[in-house]
Design a protein around this motif. Structure first.
Motif, PDB file in Angstrom:
ATOM      1  N   GLN B  67       8.584  -3.599   5.169  1.00 15.99           N
ATOM      2  CA  GLN B  67       7.566  -4.640   5.234  1.00 15.99           C
ATOM      3  C   GLN B  67       6.183  -4.002   5.162  1.00 15.99           C
ATOM      4  N   ASP B  68       5.269  -4.760   4.579  1.00 19.58           N
ATOM      5  CA  ASP B  68       3.875  -4.291   4.498  1.00 19.58           C
ATOM      6  C   ASP B  68       3.009  -5.515   4.720  1.00 19.58           C
ATOM      7  N   LEU B  69       2.792  -5.814   5.993  1.00 22.24           N
ATOM      8  CA  LEU B  69       2.142  -7.082   6.328  1.00 22.24           C
ATOM      9  C   LEU B  69       0.717  -7.155   5.809  1.00 22.24           C
ATOM     10  N   GLY B  70       0.128  -5.990   5.542  1.00 20.63           N
ATOM     11  CA  GLY B  70      -1.229  -5.990   4.999  1.00 20.63           C
ATOM     12  C   GLY B  70      -1.282  -6.494   3.576  1.00 20.63           C
ATOM     13  N   ASN B  71      -0.153  -6.408   2.885  1.00 18.64           N
ATOM     14  CA  ASN B  71      -0.126  -6.786   1.468  1.00 18.64           C
ATOM     15  C   ASN B  71       0.841  -7.935   1.257  1.00 18.64           C
ATOM     16  N   ARG B  72       0.840  -8.917   2.166  1.00 19.27           N
ATOM     17  CA  ARG B  72       1.806  -9.995   2.043  1.00 19.27           C
ATOM     18  C   ARG B  72       1.357 -11.035   1.011  1.00 19.27           C
ATOM     19  N   LEU B  73       2.371 -11.654   0.383  1.00 25.25           N
ATOM     20  CA  LEU B  73       2.127 -12.710  -0.600  1.00 25.25           C
ATOM     21  C   LEU B  73       1.202 -12.286  -1.723  1.00 25.25           C
ATOM     22  N   ALA B  74       1.378 -11.017  -2.153  1.00 23.45           N
ATOM     23  CA  ALA B  74       0.593 -10.553  -3.292  1.00 23.45           C
ATOM     24  C   ALA B  74       1.079 -11.279  -4.541  1.00 23.45           C
ATOM     25  N   PRO B  75       0.157 -11.654  -5.449  1.00 23.25           N
ATOM     26  CA  PRO B  75       0.551 -12.432  -6.632  1.00 23.25           C
ATOM     27  C   PRO B  75       1.283 -11.574  -7.663  1.00 23.25           C
ATOM     28  N   LEU B  76       1.749 -12.251  -8.724  1.00 25.35           N
ATOM     29  CA  LEU B  76       2.448 -11.563  -9.809  1.00 25.35           C
ATOM     30  C   LEU B  76       1.548 -10.489 -10.399  1.00 25.35           C
ATOM     31  N   GLY B  77       2.136  -9.380 -10.783  1.00 24.69           N
ATOM     32  CA  GLY B  77       1.414  -8.352 -11.512  1.00 24.69           C
ATOM     33  C   GLY B  77       0.385  -7.598 -10.678  1.00 24.69           C
ATOM     34  N   SER B  78       0.459  -7.734  -9.364  1.00 25.88           N
ATOM     35  CA  SER B  78      -0.487  -6.980  -8.558  1.00 25.88           C
ATOM     36  C   SER B  78      -0.049  -5.512  -8.509  1.00 25.88           C
ATOM     37  N   GLU B  79      -0.954  -4.682  -8.104  1.00 23.87           N
ATOM     38  CA  GLU B  79      -0.775  -3.234  -8.092  1.00 23.87           C
ATOM     39  C   GLU B  79       0.550  -2.814  -7.464  1.00 23.87           C
ATOM     40  N   GLY B  80       1.454  -2.226  -8.255  1.00 23.25           N
ATOM     41  CA  GLY B  80       2.705  -1.697  -7.703  1.00 23.25           C
ATOM     42  C   GLY B  80       3.759  -2.752  -7.414  1.00 23.25           C
ATOM     43  N   HIS B  81       3.381  -4.040  -7.514  1.00 19.59           N
ATOM     44  CA  HIS B  81       4.360  -5.110  -7.257  1.00 19.59           C
ATOM     45  C   HIS B  81       4.336  -6.064  -8.440  1.00 19.59           C
ATOM     46  N   LEU B  82       5.236  -5.777  -9.419  1.00 21.16           N
ATOM     47  CA  LEU B  82       5.233  -6.534 -10.667  1.00 21.16           C
ATOM     48  C   LEU B  82       5.439  -8.029 -10.430  1.00 21.16           C
ATOM     49  N   LEU B  83       6.363  -8.352  -9.514  1.00 21.38           N
ATOM     50  CA  LEU B  83       6.642  -9.767  -9.243  1.00 21.38           C
ATOM     51  C   LEU B  83       6.029 -10.208  -7.911  1.00 21.38           C
ATOM     52  N   GLY B  84       5.108  -9.425  -7.418  1.00 19.66           N
ATOM     53  CA  GLY B  84       4.438  -9.802  -6.180  1.00 19.66           C
ATOM     54  C   GLY B  84       5.249  -9.447  -4.952  1.00 19.66           C
ATOM     55  N   THR B  85       4.779  -9.917  -3.800  1.00 15.27           N
ATOM     56  CA  THR B  85       5.482  -9.642  -2.540  1.00 15.27           C
ATOM     57  C   THR B  85       5.699 -10.947  -1.798  1.00 15.27           C
ATOM     58  N   ASP B  86       6.623 -10.912  -0.851  1.00 19.20           N
ATOM     59  CA  ASP B  86       6.913 -12.132  -0.099  1.00 19.20           C
ATOM     60  C   ASP B  86       6.127 -12.200   1.205  1.00 19.20           C
ATOM     61  N   SER B  87       6.518 -13.109   2.080  1.00 20.38           N
ATOM     62  CA  SER B  87       5.711 -13.387   3.266  1.00 20.38           C
ATOM     63  C   SER B  87       5.638 -12.197   4.211  1.00 20.38           C
ATOM     64  N   LEU B  88       6.550 -11.229   4.065  1.00 23.03           N
ATOM     65  CA  LEU B  88       6.492 -10.058   4.923  1.00 23.03           C
ATOM     66  C   LEU B  88       6.030  -8.829   4.148  1.00 23.03           C
ATOM     67  N   GLY B  89       5.515  -9.060   2.940  1.00 18.27           N
ATOM     68  CA  GLY B  89       4.977  -7.966   2.146  1.00 18.27           C
ATOM     69  C   GLY B  89       6.047  -7.126   1.466  1.00 18.27           C
ATOM     70  N   ARG B  90       7.274  -7.640   1.372  1.00 20.48           N
ATOM     71  CA  ARG B  90       8.329  -6.876   0.701  1.00 20.48           C
ATOM     72  C   ARG B  90       8.254  -7.131  -0.800  1.00 20.48           C
ATOM     73  N   ASP B  91       8.569  -6.110  -1.568  1.00 26.20           N
ATOM     74  CA  ASP B  91       8.477  -6.211  -3.028  1.00 26.20           C
ATOM     75  C   ASP B  91       9.575  -7.136  -3.561  1.00 26.20           C
TER      76      ASP B  91
END
Lengths: 285, 302, 246
Positions: B67-91
């Motif tokens: 989990q990476d709570l600092g980077n939660r719910l990152a949108p599509l195509g964000s840095e290092g997370h092609l499909l974004g992250t979920d509510s707990l910041g998981r890829d």
């Protein structure tokens, strides 16, 4: 004799994994007001020829011909919609097994009436009367009862007579009968053929009679085309069929067991590969 | 040259040994299958799914559980997370890749249990007839009469939540249709001449059912199973969605949709990505089923 | 000695109102080495008699004796070593997923033979199919070839009585001639007794010594084939059949 149908260089092809398979190879013939028999064994292309005339070969099958002329119309040039008007209206077809040609959940009367009204704008009561008349014409005695019956209540011979009645209602110019009696018992066969014969004669129709049974065709037809491997190998007058010259025709005739001439062994047909190389014989009258 | 002769060896119509005949029949089937483009697409997707599932640790860019709570719910195509992250910041991509394993696991288990149970019940019932038939078919009717998901829910509720229990529940609700198909096929096969012929050799019921009836029923069952696979994946996802299948933090696709549901308006990709995965795999199974029907249908064997 | 003796055989199908009396008090006997024909139109019950003999149709009443022994209601295994049957439609009588090798091998296995490989090859030779057919599947064979396989299967247990249910009616005439010749040869070489059902009088006339004419489940006449050839049928129905088939 006027020509009702003229077929020139007919080919029927089916694509297979090994390339195109030719089911019918360059068959030509004409049909007047006569009974033309087409005989051959299974796979000889006789049924395909009948179906190709009505353009009933389903894709991926391919029908090619220089022309298939019904009177002056080339059937090959017609659209599918125009063909539908030809089928039934001008050329009718009777299939081998009436069980598969009749709708099992409609009464026979309704089916005949429907078939009739499809081709003519007659009123219901007129169509009903016409249907009864047709059933009587194919020697069905209690036509009223048969009209109310369902196909499964009919015997094979009865079913085939009903089919013939149905096919003849629109007064077609040509009737194609594909093994119409093979599913029937010998004693019934004769009756059905006699009925068909009488109707065809009365109306001056042309009949194409497709069968594997040489003796039947010899008895019943005027002229016979003998087909082998998609080609017509011999054409002869039906009453002279037993004097046929082609070795294939002779072989077929000799391989039949006969009551009046007992033998220990039946003659076995030796197939010559050359037969399937020779070009098709023309079946023009 | 060698390739050409091997091909000829395979398509021959005069096989020289048992093995040769089997291989030749398989190859002919493959040729039929291959000519169906859509089925090949389906097969391709499923092969890809298997590869992805096997190579999950290599393919996935992140650990699916970190989990990476600092980077939660990152949108599509964000840095290092092609499909974004979920509510707990998981890829999400990594979770989808690992989720493929769970999906395959569920599918494989259900595909093993339900059709085989159905085949057994259906063929025995159809061949034996009489009271055996009546009893077995009434049991089948009882199972059929329950709404599928409700029955599965009841099983999971009784046995406890978890993937294995979800699989068991789905299988228990999935077998009756197979039993019905197998029975219907058996009834037509039973009255055929080749069964009469083998009975005249003194063969017993067991041999007739296993050696003569099963091979003919199995093809239609396989087709039916592949067509049902989509439904099975969706049922598993449904159980996951209701919280009765795979348990968090396991990256089961249905459970992922369930988690993403809360953010569906603002962060649509969290639920959509696993939804697309389920959709793709279901479609692949359907396409494959269509192709298999062409190959396996004995009526098309001419 | 008589190979097959049937006395007062009745067969019913269905129950209650839909009950059909398919065979009515049929009695005849077939001597060892004889070829006996059953002739009639569809629905006359001729095939039903064959199925009743093999136990495929449950008999209503009557007695069936094979080699002087009454046949029990549940046919024991040795029964099928004496009596075998060839079916009408070669397209329906072979399992679509079994190769010829499997069909014959399984039959031999069920009858407890050990040298299966040799016997399969021998059977294929006996029915005039080469070894190259051994591993083919039914859909790769023509109708005549399939019927040869079906005959090989019936011959596998080395039976004495062969029941032939319209063995050539689904075949072309030229193929029919080949199969009838084969059956005649086999009968001679293996000292078989035939009970042959057919709707075709000329086929029965060619193959059989005696025949029974059936109508609506009843045997109306039993006669010698020589009488048939002389058109000396006594029953009006047999005469009618004769007229129709000449």
């Amino acid at each position: 004799m006027d020509t009702l149908l003229d077929v020139e260089n007919l080919w029927v092809k089916f694509p297979t994994r090994q390339g195109l398979f030719d089911a019918v190879r360059g068959v030509s013939f004409s049909l007047g007001r006569e009974r033309l028999g087409i005989v051959g064994e299974s796979g000889s292309g006789k049924s395909m020829t009948g179906r190709a005339i009505l353009r009933l070969i389903r894709p991926p099958g391919i029908v090619e011909a220089d022309h298939i002329k019904l009177g002056d119309d080339n059937l090959l040039a017609k659209s599918e919609k125009e063909m539908r008007a030809v089928r039934g209206q001008r050329i009718s077809m009777v299939m081998q097994d009436p069980k598969f040609s009749l709708n099992p959940v409609m009464t026979i009367g309704d089916q005949i009436i429907e078939a009739y009204r499809l081709h003519s704008a007659a009123s219901k009561s007129k169509a009903h009367a016409k249907s009864l008349e047709m059933l009587r014409a194919v020697s069905i005695r209690d036509a009223e009862r048969v009209m109310r019956a369902y196909p499964h209540e009919m015997s094979g011979g009865m079913g085939q007579r009903i089919m013939i009645a149905m096919m003849l209602i629109p007064n077609p110019e040509i009737l194609i009968a594909d093994e119409p009696t093979s599913a029937l018992d010998v004693s019934v066969q004769r009756q059905v053929l006699d009925i068909m014969d009488r109707l065809v004669k009365e109306r001056g129709m042309g009949l194409i009679f497709i069968s594997h049974d040489l003796n039947l065709v010899a008895d019943f037809c005027d002229r016979v085309l003998i087909m082998y491997a998609g080609r017509v190998v011999e054409v002869c007058e039906a009453d002279k069929l037993h004097e046929a010259t082609h070795p294939y025709t002779q072989g077929l005739l000799n391989s039949l067991p006969r009551l009046d001439m007992p033998t220990d062994r039946l003659e076995v047909l030796e197939r010559d590969p050359a037969w399937s190389e020779v070009p098709s014989v023309s079946g023009r009258a | 040259m060698a390739d050409q002769t091997f091909r000829e060896w395979l398509v021959t119509d005069t096989p020289t040994s048992r093995r040769h005949a089997k291989l030749s029949a398989l190859y002919q089937g493959w040729l039929t299958f291959r000519s169906n483009t859509m089925a090949m697409v389906g097969l391709g997707i499923l092969l890809l799914l298997i590869v992805v599932a096997v190579a999950a640790p290599i393919l996935s860019p992140h650990d699916p559980f970190v989990q990476d709570l600092g980077n939660r719910l990152a949108p599509l195509g964000s840095e290092g997370h092609l499909l974004g992250t979920d509510s707990l910041g998981r890829d999400i991509l990594s979770r989808l890749i690992y989720g493929a394993r769970i999906t395959l696991y569920i599918v494989a288990l259900v595909a093993l249990i339900a059709p085989i149970a159905g085949l057994l019940v259906g063929t025995v019932s159809g061949y034996a007839g009489g009271w055996v038939d009546i009893v077995l078919m009434r049991i089948t009717d009882i199972f059929l009469a329950f709404p599928r998901l409700v029955l599965a829910l009841a099983f999971v509720a009784a046995l406890g939540a978890g993937i294995e229990n979800a699989v068991l529940a789905i299988s228990l609700t999935a077998w009756p249709p197979y039993a019905r198909i197998a029975r219907a096929e058996t009834l037509t096969i039973r009255s055929s001449d080749y069964i009469a012929a083998i009975r005249l050799q003194g063969a017993g019921a067991f041999r007739i059912i296993t050696r003569h009836i099963w091979p003919l029923c199995i093809s239609s069952l396989i087709v039916r199973v592949t067509l049902d696979m989509a439904g099975i994946i969706l049922a598993a996802a449904g159980l996951g969605f209701l919280g009765l299948g795979a348990q968090p933090p396991s990256p089961e696709w249905g459970a992922m949709i369930s988690e993403g549901r809360r953010f569906i308006l603002d962060h649509w990709w969290v639920a959509t990505m696993p939804g697309l995965a389920i959709f793709t795999v279901s479609l692949a199974f359907n396409l494959l089923g269509d192709g298999l029907r062409d190959v396996l249908d004995p009526k098309a064997g001419e | 000695m008589s190979m097959l003796q049937i006395a007062g055989l009745n067969v019913w199908f269905g129950a209650a109102r839909n009950r059909v009396h398919a065979v009515k008090a049929a009695s005849f006997s077939v001597a060892e080495g004889e070829s006996f024909g059953l002739v009639g139109e569809s629905g006359s019950g001729k095939s039903t008699i064959l199925r009743a003999i093999t136990g495929l149709a449950s008999t209503g009443s009557g007695q069936i004796e094979v080699e002087g022994q009454p046949v029990p209601a549940r046919r024991p295994k040795p029964f099928f070593k004496t009596v075998q049957m060839v079916f009408q439609d070669p397209y329906a009588s072979l399992h679509p997923r079994h190769s010829i090798d499997q069909v014959l091998g399984e039959t031999l296995h069920l009858h407890g033979f050990k040298d299966i490989d040799n016997r399969v090859m021998q059977l294929l030779d006996d029915v005039g199919l080469g070894q190259k057919f051994r591993f083919r599947y039914p859909h790769q064979l023509s109708g005549g070839q399939r019927q040869r396989v079906a005959i090989a299967r019936a011959l596998a247990p080395e039976p004495k009585l062969l029941l032939l249910d319209e063995p050539t009616s689904a075949l072309d005439v030229s193929v029919q001639a080949e199969i009838l010749n084969l059956l005649a040869d086999l009968r001679q070489n293996h000292a078989l007794t035939y009970l042959m059902v057919s709707h075709d009088l000329s086929v029965v006339g060619h193959m059989c010594n005696r025949l029974a004419v059936m109508k609506d489940g009843e045997i109306v006449e039993i006669m010698d084939v020589s009488a048939l050839r002389r058109m000396e049928a006594t029953h009006p129905y047999s005469q009618h059949l004769l007229q129709a088939s000449v």
